[in-house]
Design a protein around this motif. Structure first.
Motif, PDB file in Angstrom:
ATOM      1  N   PHE A 173       0.813  -1.215   0.000  1.00 35.54           N
ATOM      2  CA  PHE A 173       0.000   0.000   0.000  1.00 35.54           C
ATOM      3  C   PHE A 173       0.849   1.268   0.000  1.00 35.54           C
ATOM      4  CE2 PHE A 173      -3.013   3.147   1.696  1.00 35.54           C
ATOM      5  CZ  PHE A 173      -4.080   2.923   0.833  1.00 35.54           C
ATOM      6  N   GLY A 174       2.075   1.192   0.499  1.00 31.85           N
ATOM      7  CA  GLY A 174       2.946   2.360   0.484  1.00 31.85           C
ATOM      8  C   GLY A 174       3.134   2.908  -0.917  1.00 31.85           C
ATOM      9  N   GLN A 175       3.187   2.021  -1.922  1.00 28.94           N
ATOM     10  CA  GLN A 175       3.340   2.464  -3.303  1.00 28.94           C
ATOM     11  C   GLN A 175       2.100   3.213  -3.785  1.00 28.94           C
ATOM     12  OE1 GLN A 175       4.829  -0.449  -6.052  1.00 28.94           O
ATOM     13  NE2 GLN A 175       6.050  -1.470  -4.486  1.00 28.94           N
ATOM     14  N   ILE A 176       0.930   2.785  -3.303  1.00 29.09           N
ATOM     15  CA  ILE A 176      -0.307   3.463  -3.669  1.00 29.09           C
ATOM     16  C   ILE A 176      -0.330   4.874  -3.085  1.00 29.09           C
ATOM     17  CG2 ILE A 176      -2.816   3.438  -3.348  1.00 29.09           C
ATOM     18  CD1 ILE A 176      -1.820   1.482  -5.442  1.00 29.09           C
ATOM     19  N   LEU A 177       0.150   5.018  -1.856  1.00 28.65           N
ATOM     20  CA  LEU A 177       0.229   6.351  -1.260  1.00 28.65           C
ATOM     21  C   LEU A 177       1.126   7.266  -2.084  1.00 28.65           C
ATOM     22  CD1 LEU A 177       0.468   5.517   2.560  1.00 28.65           C
ATOM     23  CD2 LEU A 177      -1.383   6.729   1.424  1.00 28.65           C
ATOM     24  N   GLU A 178       2.248   6.735  -2.538  1.00 23.94           N
ATOM     25  CA  GLU A 178       3.146   7.540  -3.364  1.00 23.94           C
ATOM     26  C   GLU A 178       2.491   7.882  -4.702  1.00 23.94           C
ATOM     27  OE1 GLU A 178       6.142   8.957  -2.671  1.00 23.94           O
ATOM     28  OE2 GLU A 178       5.558   8.363  -0.650  1.00 23.94           O
ATOM     29  N   LEU A 179       1.805   6.907  -5.297  1.00 24.61           N
ATOM     30  CA  LEU A 179       1.138   7.138  -6.578  1.00 24.61           C
ATOM     31  C   LEU A 179       0.100   8.250  -6.468  1.00 24.61           C
ATOM     32  CD1 LEU A 179       0.711   6.178  -9.529  1.00 24.61           C
ATOM     33  CD2 LEU A 179      -1.014   4.594  -8.643  1.00 24.61           C
ATOM     34  N   SER A 180      -0.551   8.357  -5.293  1.00 26.04           N
ATOM     35  CA  SER A 180      -1.612   9.347  -5.123  1.00 26.04           C
ATOM     36  C   SER A 180      -1.093  10.776  -5.142  1.00 26.04           C
ATOM     37  CB  SER A 180      -2.374   9.097  -3.821  1.00 26.04           C
ATOM     38  OG  SER A 180      -1.609   9.469  -2.683  1.00 26.04           O
ATOM     39  N   LYS A 181       0.240  10.950  -5.125  1.00 24.55           N
ATOM     40  CA  LYS A 181       0.805  12.291  -5.265  1.00 24.55           C
ATOM     41  C   LYS A 181       0.810  12.744  -6.726  1.00 24.55           C
ATOM     42  CE  LYS A 181       3.766  11.657  -1.206  1.00 24.55           C
ATOM     43  NZ  LYS A 181       5.166  11.584  -0.701  1.00 24.55           N
ATOM     44  N   THR A 182       0.592  11.779  -7.630  1.00 21.43           N
ATOM     45  CA  THR A 182       0.577  12.072  -9.063  1.00 21.43           C
ATOM     46  C   THR A 182      -0.818  11.979  -9.652  1.00 21.43           C
ATOM     47  OG1 THR A 182       2.828  11.201  -9.277  1.00 21.43           O
ATOM     48  CG2 THR A 182       1.523  11.384 -11.297  1.00 21.43           C
ATOM     49  N   VAL A 183      -1.574  10.969  -9.236  1.00 22.64           N
ATOM     50  CA  VAL A 183      -2.910  10.724  -9.778  1.00 22.64           C
ATOM     51  C   VAL A 183      -3.826  10.345  -8.616  1.00 22.64           C
ATOM     52  CG1 VAL A 183      -2.308   8.314 -10.257  1.00 22.64           C
ATOM     53  CG2 VAL A 183      -4.233   9.347 -11.451  1.00 22.64           C
ATOM     54  N   PRO A 184      -5.066  10.843  -8.587  1.00 19.91           N
ATOM     55  CA  PRO A 184      -5.963  10.448  -7.492  1.00 19.91           C
ATOM     56  C   PRO A 184      -6.231   8.948  -7.508  1.00 19.91           C
ATOM     57  CG  PRO A 184      -7.145  11.716  -9.166  1.00 19.91           C
ATOM     58  CD  PRO A 184      -5.698  11.805  -9.503  1.00 19.91           C
ATOM     59  N   VAL A 185      -6.240   8.357  -6.320  1.00 15.79           N
ATOM     60  CA  VAL A 185      -6.465   6.921  -6.165  1.00 15.79           C
ATOM     61  C   VAL A 185      -7.750   6.711  -5.372  1.00 15.79           C
ATOM     62  CG1 VAL A 185      -5.583   4.765  -5.196  1.00 15.79           C
ATOM     63  CG2 VAL A 185      -3.993   6.413  -6.224  1.00 15.79           C
ATOM     64  N   VAL A 186      -8.622   5.853  -5.876  1.00 10.22           N
ATOM     65  CA  VAL A 186      -9.846   5.487  -5.175  1.00 10.22           C
ATOM     66  C   VAL A 186      -9.641   4.105  -4.559  1.00 10.22           C
ATOM     67  CG1 VAL A 186     -12.287   4.905  -5.426  1.00 10.22           C
ATOM     68  CG2 VAL A 186     -11.346   6.894  -6.629  1.00 10.22           C
ATOM     69  N   VAL A 187      -9.830   4.004  -3.250  1.00 16.47           N
ATOM     70  CA  VAL A 187      -9.634   2.752  -2.526  1.00 16.47           C
ATOM     71  C   VAL A 187     -10.994   2.108  -2.273  1.00 16.47           C
ATOM     72  CG1 VAL A 187      -8.683   1.671  -0.459  1.00 16.47           C
ATOM     73  CG2 VAL A 187      -7.570   3.706  -1.436  1.00 16.47           C
ATOM     74  N   VAL A 228      -2.900  17.583  -8.177  1.00 13.12           N
ATOM     75  CA  VAL A 228      -2.753  16.161  -8.520  1.00 13.12           C
ATOM     76  C   VAL A 228      -3.516  15.934  -9.824  1.00 13.12           C
ATOM     77  CG1 VAL A 228      -3.129  13.782  -7.757  1.00 13.12           C
ATOM     78  CG2 VAL A 228      -2.545  15.552  -6.087  1.00 13.12           C
ATOM     79  N   THR A 229      -2.821  16.092 -10.950  1.00 15.40           N
ATOM     80  CA  THR A 229      -3.481  16.068 -12.264  1.00 15.40           C
ATOM     81  C   THR A 229      -2.781  15.131 -13.244  1.00 15.40           C
ATOM     82  OG1 THR A 229      -2.163  17.988 -12.955  1.00 15.40           O
ATOM     83  CG2 THR A 229      -4.352  18.430 -12.027  1.00 15.40           C
ATOM     84  N   GLY A 230      -1.981  14.197 -12.734  1.00 11.74           N
ATOM     85  CA  GLY A 230      -1.293  13.265 -13.610  1.00 11.74           C
ATOM     86  C   GLY A 230      -2.213  12.150 -14.057  1.00 11.74           C
ATOM     87  N   SER A 231      -1.635  11.145 -14.709  1.00 10.83           N
ATOM     88  CA  SER A 231      -2.421  10.012 -15.166  1.00 10.83           C
ATOM     89  C   SER A 231      -1.526   8.785 -15.242  1.00 10.83           C
ATOM     90  CB  SER A 231      -3.046  10.296 -16.545  1.00 10.83           C
ATOM     91  OG  SER A 231      -2.033  10.475 -17.512  1.00 10.83           O
ATOM     92  N   ALA A 274     -10.918   8.027  -1.135  1.00  7.76           N
ATOM     93  CA  ALA A 274      -9.918   8.446  -2.117  1.00  7.76           C
ATOM     94  C   ALA A 274      -8.635   8.858  -1.410  1.00  7.76           C
ATOM     95  CB  ALA A 274     -10.446   9.600  -2.958  1.00  7.76           C
ATOM     96  N   LEU A 275      -7.545   8.861  -2.170  1.00  6.70           N
ATOM     97  CA  LEU A 275      -6.262   9.386  -1.698  1.00  6.70           C
ATOM     98  C   LEU A 275      -5.819  10.472  -2.670  1.00  6.70           C
ATOM     99  CD1 LEU A 275      -4.472   6.010  -0.910  1.00  6.70           C
ATOM    100  CD2 LEU A 275      -5.366   7.620   0.775  1.00  6.70           C
ATOM    101  N   ILE A 276      -5.545  11.644  -2.139  1.00  4.09           N
ATOM    102  CA  ILE A 276      -5.032  12.761  -2.933  1.00  4.09           C
ATOM    103  C   ILE A 276      -3.773  13.266  -2.246  1.00  4.09           C
ATOM    104  CG2 ILE A 276      -5.452  15.091  -3.801  1.00  4.09           C
ATOM    105  CD1 ILE A 276      -8.418  14.459  -3.853  1.00  4.09           C
ATOM    106  N   GLY A 277      -2.639  13.120  -2.904  1.00  2.00           N
ATOM    107  CA  GLY A 277      -1.390  13.549  -2.296  1.00  2.00           C
ATOM    108  C   GLY A 277      -1.080  12.841  -0.997  1.00  2.00           C
ATOM    109  N   GLY A 278      -1.500  11.582  -0.888  1.00  2.00           N
ATOM    110  CA  GLY A 278      -1.259  10.816   0.326  1.00  2.00           C
ATOM    111  C   GLY A 278      -2.267  11.057   1.425  1.00  2.00           C
ATOM    112  N   VAL A 310      -6.912   5.974 -10.492  1.00  2.00           N
ATOM    113  CA  VAL A 310      -6.570   4.560 -10.295  1.00  2.00           C
ATOM    114  C   VAL A 310      -7.482   3.993  -9.208  1.00  2.00           C
ATOM    115  CG1 VAL A 310      -4.801   2.982  -9.401  1.00  2.00           C
ATOM    116  CG2 VAL A 310      -4.186   4.756 -11.055  1.00  2.00           C
ATOM    117  N   LEU A 311      -7.955   2.771  -9.419  1.00  2.00           N
ATOM    118  CA  LEU A 311      -8.777   2.083  -8.431  1.00  2.00           C
ATOM    119  C   LEU A 311      -7.927   1.042  -7.716  1.00  2.00           C
ATOM    120  CD1 LEU A 311     -11.579   1.518  -7.156  1.00  2.00           C
ATOM    121  CD2 LEU A 311     -11.984  -0.125  -9.011  1.00  2.00           C
TER     122      LEU A 311
END
Length: 317
Positions: free
Chosen positions: A50-64, A154-157, A119-123, A93-94
């Motif tokens: 899950f740590g990688q998902i937290l990092e990813l959320s700094k680039t693209v919003p993640v829905v958990v 947070v507007t990446g993809s 959701a996660l936005i910027g961690g 990302v889901l």
């Protein structure tokens, strides 16, 4: 519809223990969101990855999506989430979390009822909804999520490089920075992370005394008061006490708080409104005050709040 506000949940969910865990997957484990399988934008994650998902959320919003195999509503909601995320083509990302296989994540997100979607936005965790909801509402909440993510830069993809914004002269615009928390909000946030709810409550109350229109402080105060009240409560014991004493205000409050924290909003409102209806007029004030506090916690635009307010008005007049 859920009103997405990152500030409302700051500190209410503690993900700090998951940030720096080893992320090398064990043999046969699925890879994290850099190479998801379903539609390119959906991935199963674990306590360890899950740590990688937290990092990813700094680039693209993640829905958990917190789910379980035995959960019928989860099986209704998951295909809708996957469909909407796939249509967004990498803008979201889901991350799917099996709560039975990943108890630390379930505990960190305080998942007392599933399906639960955060959701996660910027961690930072951002509340979305609990329970199976129709596709139209899912799309509306995702639209809100993308707006909040854009406001926080947070507007990446996934599957494409983030394009730099340009100003009118063609120069790269500065990356938006999240505004710092006001001092009293920062004090409350730090106290919540330490589990010191009393200090957090005092900080938010002081912020409201200084500025009664501080809606973030009001929302934060409602969240932390609820956290303070439910810590240490046992659901079965609370329900037994409430059943044994139908007009015991504190016993009914305890179950309503647990229902709210677990996403059973209608049950909580119904319990308190039923209690309000049978109490003598002189004993009703605390129940009305608690209902108003919970209305603010859920959001004035939520249809469940509207229905409960209408019933309360009919009982008052």
């Amino acid at each position: 519809m859920t009103d997405i506000s990152p500030a409302a949940l700051r500190g209410a969910v503690d993900l700090s223990s998951l940030r720096n865990r080893p992320t090398a997957p064990a043999d046969g484990a699925q890879q994290p969101a850099s190479s998801p399988e379903v539609g390119g934008f959906v991935v199963d994650v674990t306590d360890a990855t899950f740590g990688q998902i937290l990092e990813l959320s700094k680039t693209v919003p993640v829905v958990v999506d917190l789910w379980a195999e035995w959960c019928g509503p989860c099986k209704q909601l998951s295909p809708i989430l996957e469909k909407v995320v796939t249509e967004l083509a990498g803008r979201v990302v889901l991350a799917k979390v099996d709560v039975d296989a990943n108890p630390q994540l379930a505990q960190s997100f305080r998942a007392q009822s599933i399906p639960m979607v955060v959701a996660l936005i910027g961690g930072q965790p951002v509340p979305m909804f609990t329970g199976a909801v129709p596709e139209e509402q899912v799309r509306q909440v995702f639209d809100q999520l993308l707006q909040v993510a854009a406001q926080n830069g947070v507007t990446g993809s996934v599957g494409g490089e983030q394009q730099p914004a340009e100003d009118a002269d063609g120069a790269d615009a500065e990356e938006p920075q999240e505004a710092p928390l006001p001092p009293l909000h920062a004090e409350a946030y730090a106290a919540i992370e330490k589990g010191d709810y009393a200090t957090a409550i005092a900080a938010y109350e002081k912020a409201l005394a200084e500025n009664p229109r501080d809606e973030d402080a009001r929302a934060g105060l409602g969240q932390v008061r609820l956290l303070d009240r439910v810590q240490g409560l046992d659901l079965q014991e609370a329900r037994a006490a409430a059943a044994a004493n139908p007009q015991d205000v504190q016993a009914q409050f305890a179950v309503a708080d647990l229902d709210i924290s677990g996403g059973h909003v209608d049950d909580a409102f119904g319990r308190l409104l039923d209690l309000f209806a049978v109490l003598p007029s002189a004993e009703r004030a605390p129940v009305r005050e608690r209902l108003v506090e919970l209305f603010g916690l859920i959001g004035a635009d939520d249809p469940r709040v509207t229905a409960a307010r209408n019933r309360l008005s009919s009982l008052l007049f």
